[in-house]
Design an enzyme around this catalytic site. Sequence first.
Site, mmCIF file in Angstrom:
data_model
loop_
_atom_site.group_PDB
_atom_site.id
_atom_site.type_symbol
_atom_site.label_atom_id
_atom_site.label_comp_id
_atom_site.label_asym_id
_atom_site.label_seq_id
_atom_site.Cartn_x
_atom_site.Cartn_y
_atom_site.Cartn_z
ATOM 1 N N THR A 41 -7.529 25.644 11.800
ATOM 2 C CA THR A 41 -8.448 26.788 11.875
ATOM 3 C C THR A 41 -8.540 27.336 13.291
ATOM 4 O OG1 THR A 41 -9.757 25.913 10.060
ATOM 5 C CG2 THR A 41 -10.834 27.522 11.476
ATOM 6 N N CYS A 42 -8.725 26.470 14.265
ATOM 7 C CA CYS A 42 -8.982 26.926 15.632
ATOM 8 C C CYS A 42 -7.877 27.842 16.130
ATOM 9 C CB CYS A 42 -9.148 25.723 16.561
ATOM 10 S SG CYS A 42 -9.337 26.221 18.265
ATOM 11 N N CYS A 47 -11.165 29.850 16.675
ATOM 12 C CA CYS A 47 -11.493 30.038 18.099
ATOM 13 C C CYS A 47 -10.538 30.954 18.868
ATOM 14 C CB CYS A 47 -11.486 28.696 18.836
ATOM 15 S SG CYS A 47 -11.901 27.278 17.841
ATOM 16 N N LYS A 50 -10.281 34.610 17.537
ATOM 17 C CA LYS A 50 -11.637 35.146 17.727
ATOM 18 C C LYS A 50 -11.859 35.551 19.176
ATOM 19 C CE LYS A 50 -14.518 32.737 19.303
ATOM 20 N NZ LYS A 50 -15.265 31.683 18.693
ATOM 21 N N TYR A 178 -23.004 30.876 14.363
ATOM 22 C CA TYR A 178 -21.970 31.193 15.356
ATOM 23 C C TYR A 178 -21.091 32.369 14.901
ATOM 24 C CZ TYR A 178 -22.034 26.571 17.812
ATOM 25 O OH TYR A 178 -22.334 25.466 18.547
ATOM 26 N N GLU A 182 -20.908 36.151 16.513
ATOM 27 C CA GLU A 182 -19.679 36.474 17.252
ATOM 28 C C GLU A 182 -18.981 37.689 16.647
ATOM 29 O OE1 GLU A 182 -18.558 32.135 19.185
ATOM 30 O OE2 GLU A 182 -17.441 32.773 17.443
ATOM 31 N N ARG A 205 -30.280 29.414 14.330
ATOM 32 C CA ARG A 205 -31.169 28.271 14.136
ATOM 33 C C ARG A 205 -30.542 27.051 14.814
ATOM 34 N NH1 ARG A 205 -31.503 24.527 10.091
ATOM 35 N NH2 ARG A 205 -29.938 25.571 8.807
ATOM 36 N N ASP A 303 -13.801 18.610 11.091
ATOM 37 C CA ASP A 303 -14.781 19.302 10.240
ATOM 38 C C ASP A 303 -14.921 18.682 8.853
ATOM 39 O OD1 ASP A 303 -14.906 20.955 12.404
ATOM 40 O OD2 ASP A 303 -14.369 22.794 11.341
ATOM 41 N N THR A 311 -13.926 22.243 17.852
ATOM 42 C CA THR A 311 -12.556 21.798 18.129
ATOM 43 C C THR A 311 -12.474 20.630 19.117
ATOM 44 O OG1 THR A 311 -11.755 23.984 17.629
ATOM 45 C CG2 THR A 311 -10.312 22.613 18.974
ATOM 46 N N HIS A 436 -22.892 32.242 46.533
ATOM 47 C CA HIS A 436 -23.530 33.552 46.576
ATOM 48 C C HIS A 436 -22.503 34.657 46.767
ATOM 49 C CE1 HIS A 436 -26.897 36.227 47.122
ATOM 50 N NE2 HIS A 436 -26.301 36.731 48.179
ATOM 51 N N GLU A 441 -25.834 30.905 40.571
ATOM 52 C CA GLU A 441 -26.593 30.280 41.669
ATOM 53 C C GLU A 441 -28.065 30.093 41.278
ATOM 54 O OE1 GLU A 441 -27.336 32.742 45.316
ATOM 55 O OE2 GLU A 441 -26.253 34.274 44.198
HETATM 56 P P1 NDP Z 1 -23.333 28.050 10.746
HETATM 57 O O1 NDP Z 1 -23.649 26.827 10.002
HETATM 58 O O2 NDP Z 1 -23.396 28.078 12.209
HETATM 59 O O3 NDP Z 1 -24.239 29.231 10.198
HETATM 60 C C1 NDP Z 1 -24.309 29.554 8.848
HETATM 61 C C2 NDP Z 1 -25.304 30.657 8.677
HETATM 62 O O4 NDP Z 1 -25.276 31.134 7.344
HETATM 63 C C3 NDP Z 1 -26.720 30.206 8.972
HETATM 64 O O5 NDP Z 1 -27.366 31.253 9.639
HETATM 65 C C4 NDP Z 1 -27.280 29.973 7.581
HETATM 66 O O6 NDP Z 1 -28.663 30.187 7.512
HETATM 67 C C5 NDP Z 1 -26.580 31.041 6.782
HETATM 68 N N1 NDP Z 1 -26.415 30.698 5.366
HETATM 69 C C6 NDP Z 1 -25.943 29.555 4.853
HETATM 70 N N2 NDP Z 1 -25.930 29.617 3.508
HETATM 71 C C7 NDP Z 1 -26.397 30.824 3.166
HETATM 72 C C8 NDP Z 1 -26.628 31.471 1.927
HETATM 73 N N3 NDP Z 1 -26.359 30.902 0.770
HETATM 74 N N4 NDP Z 1 -27.128 32.725 1.959
HETATM 75 C C9 NDP Z 1 -27.412 33.334 3.139
HETATM 76 N N5 NDP Z 1 -27.209 32.766 4.338
HETATM 77 C C10 NDP Z 1 -26.707 31.525 4.357
HETATM 78 O O7 NDP Z 1 -21.890 28.462 10.197
HETATM 79 P P2 NDP Z 1 -20.805 29.493 10.693
HETATM 80 O O8 NDP Z 1 -20.122 29.910 9.445
HETATM 81 O O9 NDP Z 1 -21.372 30.542 11.561
HETATM 82 O O10 NDP Z 1 -19.856 28.582 11.561
HETATM 83 C C11 NDP Z 1 -19.365 27.356 11.042
HETATM 84 C C12 NDP Z 1 -19.191 26.346 12.129
HETATM 85 O O11 NDP Z 1 -18.049 26.672 12.879
HETATM 86 C C13 NDP Z 1 -20.324 26.298 13.141
HETATM 87 O O12 NDP Z 1 -21.362 25.448 12.751
HETATM 88 C C14 NDP Z 1 -19.654 25.795 14.361
HETATM 89 O O13 NDP Z 1 -19.676 24.407 14.323
HETATM 90 C C15 NDP Z 1 -18.231 26.288 14.218
HETATM 91 N N6 NDP Z 1 -17.972 27.449 15.100
HETATM 92 C C16 NDP Z 1 -18.078 27.317 16.444
HETATM 93 C C17 NDP Z 1 -17.843 28.375 17.286
HETATM 94 C C18 NDP Z 1 -17.966 28.200 18.761
HETATM 95 O O14 NDP Z 1 -17.989 27.076 19.234
HETATM 96 N N7 NDP Z 1 -18.075 29.280 19.534
HETATM 97 C C19 NDP Z 1 -17.466 29.688 16.758
HETATM 98 C C20 NDP Z 1 -17.418 29.737 15.339
HETATM 99 C C21 NDP Z 1 -17.657 28.648 14.551
HETATM 100 P P3 NDP Z 1 -29.737 29.050 7.940
HETATM 101 O O15 NDP Z 1 -29.835 29.102 9.428
HETATM 102 O O16 NDP Z 1 -30.982 29.513 7.270
HETATM 103 O O17 NDP Z 1 -29.234 27.773 7.396
#
Ligand code: NDP
Length: 451
Positions: A41-42, A47, A50, A178, A182, A205, A303, A311, A436, A441
């Site tokens: 995936t990454c 990543c 993206k 995330y 993004e 969250r 994962d 990653t 600076h 800083e």
């Molecule tokens: P996340 O778990 O971060 O977020 C999922 C979001 O979807 C939450 O806001 C959640 O809400 C919401 N959600 C879940 N189920 C439903 C539903 N049935 N209906 C409506 N909303 C829903 O997952 P992502 O898909 O954004 O990313 C997956 C993972 O990939 C991340 O956890 C991270 O580990 C990794 N990642 C890391 C990145 C980085 O390091 N920059 C970049 C991209 C991905 P709620 O908060 O209410 O649960």
Amino acid sequence: MNFDYDLFVIGAGSGGVRAGRIAAKHGAKVAVAEEYRVGGTCVIRGCVPKKLLVYASRFAEEFEDAVGFGWTSQKVAFDWSKLIENKNKEIDRLNQAYIRNLESSGAQLILERASLIDQHTVQLASGAKVTAKYILIATGAAPFVPRHLPGHELAITSNEAFELERLPRRIVIVGGGYIAVEFAGIFNGLGVETVLVYRGEQILRGFDDDLRRHLAEEMKKKGIEILTKSDVEKIERSGDGVRVTLTDGSKIGAGQIMFATGRVPNSLDLGLQEAGVQVTPHGAVQVNEYSQSTVENIYAVGDVTNRVNLTPVAIREGHAFADTVFGNKPRAVDHSLVPSAVFSQPELGTVGLTEEQGRKMHKAIDIYKTSFRPMKHTLSGRDERVLMKLVVNGETDKVLGCHVAGEGAGEMAQLLGIAVTCGATKAQFDATLAVHPTASEELVTMREKVK
Ligand code: NDP
């Protein structure tokens, strides 16, 4: 018993490739099976592409900001197909590099789907069966789509977002994690009207509340519409695009709707049950601190175990597994302190405890916080602020958490990660001379506790 391999890895993503290479270097006879593309995936649809799209989307603001520095505004144009073509070339290059690295380590790459027949036997899609002393499940995760929603099949996920033929005029992104924030930044930066629909009170969250608020405000300033406490009820086709009905009855017309609603471990149809491997109700392979599953010779990393889904964590787990099993260096992975970045706009960088976690876990917490207009925007005129926050143990003075929102926050998180991992105190932050003029800083010049 004689086995065909010492180690059979299912999945050539970050964790599987690292484990396979290190095990081979330790002298093991290794095979790595992959049904899609080496890199996981990454590299292929996470990543790396993206971040390339994030870079692309930032230019729009750079062109605007340049005017305050004396540049004449030019008519600029953006070509999505060119970006995707160039991105694909880079992904192909990385894919080849991964294949070369894996093969030069001595591991055998098998480009087909593999599943388990029993705890030592692997079935390949071509029909062949092979045996291995150890098996590593490194199959990653896939986007979760709420399939109960009428019209869910009209939506895309991040997988398809990387390959869109053209950009929509407007997009609805569902989720507040995330990937949602993004991609909201990417699409908005590339000129797509972007609506983020999130079911909770505030996006991201689990992150520090100040950072969450700050990011939401900054995203709104950039034109992203964020609808919180809001969810999708149904999706219908409408002309070339979709009509999205929200739970409050309101409707949004858009060219695309994208679910960024989390990811689920790829643990189905792998023969895990047949081999006796236990998975959680969420589908994650259950493992101990050495990534060993409930079956002695079967391990899992990355994962598919749903621990910390990042990653570098998968890579660390894969490496530790190979050292433990084949290198005579048993090593558990510490998941307690993981620096991370969100490549939102502005970017977030974070390591350690949030204020809320700090207050729950420690008797006394000191908070240091600053918010300021970065120097660049004194001339660009852009209304954007940086936020920095330190969470400090009030008894020991140890810095427990650092949270940054602003340009370069991801790069800062990496370096802050060293300090926090070393157990640096606030006094040691203060004793560090400033560089600076930089934004970072401020991290060593904050003196006033938040009352
Ligand atoms: P996340 O778990 O971060 O977020 C999922 C979001 O979807 C939450 O806001 C959640 O809400 C919401 N959600 C879940 N189920 C439903 C539903 N049935 N209906 C409506 N909303 C829903 O997952 P992502 O898909 O954004 O990313 C997956 C993972 O990939 C991340 O956890 C991270 O580990 C990794 N990642 C890391 C990145 C980085 O390091 N920059 C970049 C991209 C991905 P709620 O908060 O209410 O649960």
